[in-house]
Write an enzyme that holds these catalytic residues in place. Structure first.
Site, PDB file in Angstrom:
ATOM      1  N   HIS A 295       6.822  59.508  63.095  1.00 15.71           N
ATOM      2  CA  HIS A 295       7.543  59.123  61.884  1.00 15.71           C
ATOM      3  C   HIS A 295       6.726  58.156  61.037  1.00 15.71           C
ATOM      4  CE1 HIS A 295       8.856  55.148  63.567  1.00 15.71           C
ATOM      5  NE2 HIS A 295       8.918  55.791  64.703  1.00 15.71           N
TER       6      HIS A 295
ATOM      7  N   ASP B  33       8.448  56.284  58.638  1.00 16.22           N
ATOM      8  CA  ASP B  33       9.324  55.190  58.194  1.00 16.22           C
ATOM      9  C   ASP B  33       9.225  54.024  59.170  1.00 16.22           C
ATOM     10  OD1 ASP B  33      10.683  56.834  60.117  1.00 16.22           O
ATOM     11  OD2 ASP B  33      12.577  55.858  59.604  1.00 16.22           O
TER      12      ASP B  33
ATOM     13  N   ASP C  68       4.588  51.060  65.697  1.00 17.23           N
ATOM     14  CA  ASP C  68       5.779  51.926  65.661  1.00 17.23           C
ATOM     15  C   ASP C  68       5.992  52.451  64.258  1.00 17.23           C
ATOM     16  OD1 ASP C  68       8.100  53.235  66.180  1.00 17.23           O
ATOM     17  OD2 ASP C  68       9.317  51.449  66.461  1.00 17.23           O
TER      18      ASP C  68
ATOM     19  N   GLU D  14      13.328  58.223  61.232  1.00 17.99           N
ATOM     20  CA  GLU D  14      13.513  58.087  62.667  1.00 17.99           C
ATOM     21  C   GLU D  14      14.268  56.814  62.951  1.00 17.99           C
ATOM     22  OE1 GLU D  14      12.930  57.242  66.876  1.00 17.99           O
ATOM     23  OE2 GLU D  14      12.304  55.973  65.238  1.00 17.99           O
ATOM     24  N   GLU D  15      14.011  55.772  62.137  1.00 13.98           N
ATOM     25  CA  GLU D  15      14.615  54.457  62.371  1.00 13.98           C
ATOM     26  C   GLU D  15      16.014  54.379  61.765  1.00 13.98           C
ATOM     27  OE1 GLU D  15      13.158  52.619  64.386  1.00 13.98           O
ATOM     28  OE2 GLU D  15      11.000  52.634  64.141  1.00 13.98           O
TER      29      GLU D  15
ATOM     30  N   GLU E 299       5.604  57.663  70.087  1.00 16.98           N
ATOM     31  CA  GLU E 299       6.305  56.376  70.193  1.00 16.98           C
ATOM     32  C   GLU E 299       5.506  55.438  71.110  1.00 16.98           C
ATOM     33  OE1 GLU E 299       8.808  55.156  68.601  1.00 16.98           O
ATOM     34  OE2 GLU E 299       9.463  56.983  67.593  1.00 16.98           O
TER      35      GLU E 299
ATOM     36  N   HIS F 239       9.203  46.133  66.016  1.00 16.54           N
ATOM     37  CA  HIS F 239      10.422  45.612  65.378  1.00 16.54           C
ATOM     38  C   HIS F 239      10.423  44.077  65.314  1.00 16.54           C
ATOM     39  CE1 HIS F 239      13.008  49.531  65.809  1.00 16.54           C
ATOM     40  NE2 HIS F 239      11.708  49.812  65.832  1.00 16.54           N
TER      41      HIS F 239
END
Ligand SMILES: [Zn+2]
Length: 385
Positions: free
Chosen positions: A79, A81, A110, A144-145, A173, A358
């Site tokens: 991903h 995003d 990520d 995805e998030e 991931e 994150h």
């Protein structure tokens, strides 16, 4: 006689994983925004000869790019995003700054870093195998998030309709807790959210007989739910877990029995359960302790597992050869888009080290980025020959 003009030989420029990761990080693609991130990737892949299909669904940008039409068909899924940066950064979260051999930025691990590492791996492989035996593809989503409704799941539907389902898929991931080669994910637990709402009759706390307090049956139901053991774990999964995440009455007064009380909970469950079996269990327990309560359930993913077999063994063997570590085959952690892919093809998750995902100052060692690219290339070489 006019001078003959010779065509210059095309200079092949390999995709550089660091440059591409920086280009991706410099796009502020906080879900659902894209900010040009998929253009950056599409341009790089098109220059390599990939047939790039842009597949927007709703507000979500997605792309599927493939080179070659034969089998075996190896797919990388990822991903573009990212989650919002929040505060507390040493460097611009969308700057792509390299400081002391470390690349900083939201998405560095990520998972823009892994996306760039794979694109570079494909580029390096194709430089040596201009017409590969099988085919290589990338399935990239911009959601995805977020709710993940118009992302990977929709692209897979398109791929199935177009005959583009791969034979093996690696999801990039960040699967490694501490160092590259430590862990591959070979499954994920399922996840279920539920809201339990109990209605009563509002009244004065001094006259409980004239009211019906919804808080008490809610507490009884939650006590029963949290004291139950869902299982002891299965061969490949840790025990399932139920967490009450919120209890909401919203009552500012001491002397008023409220009319309604609600609680929210999340269950992470292993392959001994399904979303449906757990919904039934929840309704049964709640119904016994709080008759008349409503239970709203949303299953965001079922548990799944990649069957052990030669594909998995070979990917793990390549990782061991490249890193010197035997990767642990693990099923812990949250859900990922691998849950959708697993319905179509065997799927393994392997990417960067996830220690800073994150968080503020998300970062990846440039050496890891290059090493991951080399591992991906070795996996593709092993799979396609
Ligand atoms: Zn991710």
């Amino acid at each position: 006689m006019p001078a003959m003009r010779r065509a210059k030989p095309a200079v092949r420029r390999l995709i550089d994983p660091l440059q591409l990761a920086q280009g991706l990080i410099r796009c502020a693609s906080v879900t659902p925004a894209d900010d040009g991130a998929q253009d950056v990737l599409a341009d790089a892949l098109a220059a390599e000869g990939f047939a790039v299909h842009r597949l927007p669904f709703g507000q979500t940008p997605n792309l599927f790019a493939r080179i070659g039409t034969g089998s075996p068909h190896f797919c990388f899924a990822g991903h573009t995003d990212v989650v919002p940066p929040g505060g507390g950064w040493r460097h611009d979260p969308f700057g792509g700054v390299v400081d002391d051999g470390v690349l900083y930025g939201r998405g560095a691990c990520d998972m823009k870093g892994a996306v760039a590492a794979f694109a570079a791996a494909a580029s390096a492989y194709l430089a040596q195998h201009p017409s590969p035996r099988g085919s290589i593809s990338l399935l990239i989503t911009g959601d995805e998030e977020g709710p993940a409704l118009d992302g990977t799941v929709r692209v897979l539907g398109w791929m199935a309709a177009e005959g583009q389902i791969p034979d093996l898929c690696i999801v990039g991931e960040p699967s490694n807790p501490r160092f590259l080669g430590e862990m591959v994910k070979v499954g994920r637990r399922g996840s279920l959210n539920a809201t339990v709402t109990v209605s009563g009759v509002q009244g004065h706390a001094a006259y409980p007989k004239r009211a019906s307090n919804p808080v008490h049956p809610l507490i009884a139901a939650l006590a029963a739910l949290t004291s139950a053991r869902l299982d002891e774990g299965s061969a490949f999964f840790e025990p399932s877990s139920l967490q009450v995440t919120s209890v909401d009455v919203g009552n500012p007064a001491f002397n008023v029995i409220p009319a309604q009380a609600a609680a929210r909970l999340n269950i992470r469950f292993n392959d001994l359960h399904t979303g449906a079996s757990l919904s039934g269990w929840l309704r049964d327990i709640v119904g016994r302790h709080a008759p008349g309560a409503t239970v709203e359930v949303q299953v965001s993913g079922e548990a799944f597992r990649t069957e052990p077999g030669p594909s998995l063994d070979r990917v793990c063997a390549v990782i061991e050869r490249e890193t010197g570590h035997v990767p642990l085959r693990d099923t812990s952690g949250g859900t990922s888009d691998a849950r959708f892919i697993s319905r179509y093809a065997p799927v393994i998750e392997f990417g960067l080290v996830g220690a800073t995902i994150h968080q503020a100052n998300e970062c990846v060692a440039v050496a890891d980025l290059l090493a991951l690219s080399a591992i991906y290339e070795a996996i593709v070489r092993d799979y396609l020959g």
